[in-house]
Enzyme design. Structure first.
Site, PDB file in Angstrom:
ATOM      1  N   PHE A   1       0.839  -1.214   0.000  1.00 44.45           N
ATOM      2  CA  PHE A   1       0.000   0.000   0.000  1.00 44.45           C
ATOM      3  C   PHE A   1       0.862   1.247   0.000  1.00 44.45           C
ATOM      4  O   PHE A   1       0.376   2.338  -0.281  1.00 44.45           O
ATOM      5  CB  PHE A   1      -0.956  -0.017   1.197  1.00 44.45           C
ATOM      6  N   LYS A   2       2.144   1.102   0.305  1.00 39.72           N
ATOM      7  CA  LYS A   2       3.018   2.274   0.345  1.00 39.72           C
ATOM      8  C   LYS A   2       3.174   2.914  -1.041  1.00 39.72           C
ATOM      9  O   LYS A   2       3.542   4.078  -1.140  1.00 39.72           O
ATOM     10  CB  LYS A   2       4.368   1.897   0.930  1.00 39.72           C
ATOM     11  N   ASP A   3       2.882   2.162  -2.099  1.00 40.55           N
ATOM     12  CA  ASP A   3       2.918   2.747  -3.440  1.00 40.55           C
ATOM     13  C   ASP A   3       1.948   3.928  -3.564  1.00 40.55           C
ATOM     14  O   ASP A   3       2.231   4.880  -4.279  1.00 40.55           O
ATOM     15  CB  ASP A   3       2.545   1.693  -4.495  1.00 40.55           C
TER      16      ASP A   3
ATOM     17  N   ALA B   1       3.816   6.874  -1.928  1.00 41.42           N
ATOM     18  CA  ALA B   1       5.113   7.173  -2.532  1.00 41.42           C
ATOM     19  C   ALA B   1       4.962   7.721  -3.944  1.00 41.42           C
ATOM     20  O   ALA B   1       5.643   8.671  -4.327  1.00 41.42           O
ATOM     21  CB  ALA B   1       5.986   5.921  -2.544  1.00 41.42           C
TER      22      ALA B   1
END
Ligand code: PLP
Length: 460
Positions: free
Chosen positions: A114-116, A119
């Site tokens: 989910f960090k995409d 970021a």
């Protein structure tokens, strides 16, 4: 001052001893000069009608509507639209599991976590401002696994930003490491002989070191407000797509939590008007937050505990001061409370629960056997937290519940194979990693070695 400037939202430090800044400044700085975290001066709100309209909109359209609330006056709408369209070009599956409970899979981006979401938007926003106004940045990031690859991937190949990622050598999987170490170009990776907290401490010390001012350091950790705003968007999206049409309907979200950036995104969405009944805040054995909710006393966990949901092995979540502020209190970066937050309201809005490794593994097995649901350890903590809430509070089976799956099961093939006896299918973004060449440095946990690395590799 023209009209556009009048509409600009200002951002203030949670420590309250630094001047208010624009979004651009907050984004490029990361941490406020007084050591606090930037928060919008007021949290903008949607009307119920605006939220209703989201049901007919695509993800990037909802992202644009949310983004405009924070960035109006700083970025022209057409530029912001281009950014969100470009950042969010992948699926967000909402998988029905049982009753009115769903799993939102936030794992379809290029690094399968989910960090995409954060970021990719942050990288594009930074590039946008640097292109417009000139300047260079060196991004320092500590990672417990997924941030590093998401940031490295989102910034890879940009010409006005260099990236240095520190990760705890023994706490990331081979696949997670390879996602960072096979890039190269403007991305440097350091394996630290320590824990995530040691990585974070080095990054913090570098930020406070005036001898490194010439490097124009910035942070891409979840302390950056530029990561938080994108993490409000999928809460709006999932509710818009899953709501029944009943005007009084509210959702329960279960959020597997480490540094609490994801949860803060949800809390901001609620303040913006999203109808949320309760957040289930699910941690692994790093249970400082569930204990805080119970007792009202905050005590960080040093050292943090090693659990299989490794991206959540955080003993002192960096976003807690933001959470405390949203509930009327103050907390500094060391976890000291100045003004106490409204604990009663915190308990009303959040059900906090710690799930141990045994329960995490058992839930991976149970969810698959009973519902055909394939979870990896982080999503399993979230799902197990939700089950605990439903049972504890005898919640109706009609309640709309959305549990966040924050990584793709294929990022943890060893665990899945051990528990479910099969290999999760590799998403296209993770294929071919094995054959790529790795390149990274090893450093001890002492600050001097890290500083020397920065000074010798990056000049003015
Ligand atoms: C980072 C991460 C989390 C925790 O998110 P926070 O915003 O730090 O609370 C959960 N799951 C995965 C897979 C992650 O990478």
């Amino acid at each position: 001052m023209d009209n556009t400037d009048n509409r600009k939202l200002l951002f203030r430090s949670t420590n309250g001893r630094a001047p208010a800044v624009s979004f651009e400044q907050a984004l490029l700085k990361g941490l406020a000069p007084d050591g606090g975290l930037y928060m919008p001066e007021q949290i903008p709100a949607f009307t119920a009608e605006e939220i209703q309209k989201f049901s007919d909109m695509e993800y990037h359209e909802i992202a644009l509507a949310v983004g405009k609330k924070f960035l109006a006056g700083e970025i022209p709408d057409e530029d912001l639209e281009r950014i969100v369209r470009d950042a969010y070009n992948y699926e967000i599956p909402l998988e029905h599991v049982l009753d009115n409970s769903f799993v939102m899979r936030l794992d379809q981006g290029p690094t399968a976590s989910f960090k995409d979401f954060a970021a990719r938007m942050m990288g594009r926003l930074m590039q946008y401002f640097l292109n417009r106004n000139g300047g260079k940045l060196l991004i320092l990031t500590a990672t417990s696994g997924d941030t590093g690859s998401a940031i490295a991937n989102a910034f890879y190949g940009l010409d006005n930003v260099n990236v240095v990622v520190l990760f705890p050598e023994k706490e990331v999987t081979d696949r997670q490491r390879k996602q960072m170490t096979t890039l190269g170009k403007n991305v440097s990776i350091i394996a630290l002989n320590g824990k995530f907290d040691d990585c974070q401490a080095l990054v913090k010390q570098a930020f406070g070191d005036s001898e490194l001012d010439y490097l124009n350091l910035s942070s891409a950790n979840s302390i950056n407000i530029g990561r938080l705003i994108p993490q409000t968007m999928y809460y709006f999206y999932s509710f818009a797509k899953l709501r029944s049409g009943d005007p009084g309907e509210k959702a329960v979200f279960s959020v597997p939590s480490g540094n609490f950036g994801d949860l803060c995104g949800g809390l901001i969405a609620k303040k913006m008007g999203l109808p949320v009944d309760r957040f289930v805040v699910a941690t692994n054995e790093n249970d400082e937050y569930p204990r805080f909710v119970e007792s009202g006393f905050y005590e960080k966990l040093v050292p943090s505990r090693n659990c299989i949901s490794s991206a959540m092995n955080v003993g002192h979540p960096s976003n807690i001061p933001r959470l405390v502020q949203m509930y009327g209190g103050t907390m500094d970066e060391n976890g000291n409370i100045g003004t106490a937050p409204d604990m009663e309201l915190i308990r009303k809005d959040m059900y906090a629960v710690s799930i141990n490794d045994e329960e995490t593994q058992a839930m991976i097995s149970e969810a698959y056997k009973e519902s055909g649901l394939v979870l990896e350890p982080h999503g399993s903590v979230g799902w197990a937290g939700l089950q605990s809430y439903l049972k504890d509070e005898k919640v109706s089976s009609e309640q709309l519940c959305i549990s966040l799956e924050t990584a793709h099961p294929a990022k943890f093939p060893e665990k899945i194979r051990e528990i479910l006896a099969f290999d999760p299918e590799l998403p296209p973004s993770l294929q071919g990693l094995e054959d790529k060449e790795e390149s990274f440095e090893h450093l001890p946990t002492e600050y001097d070695a890290f500083k020397e690395f920065l000074k010798s590799n990056y000049t003015k």
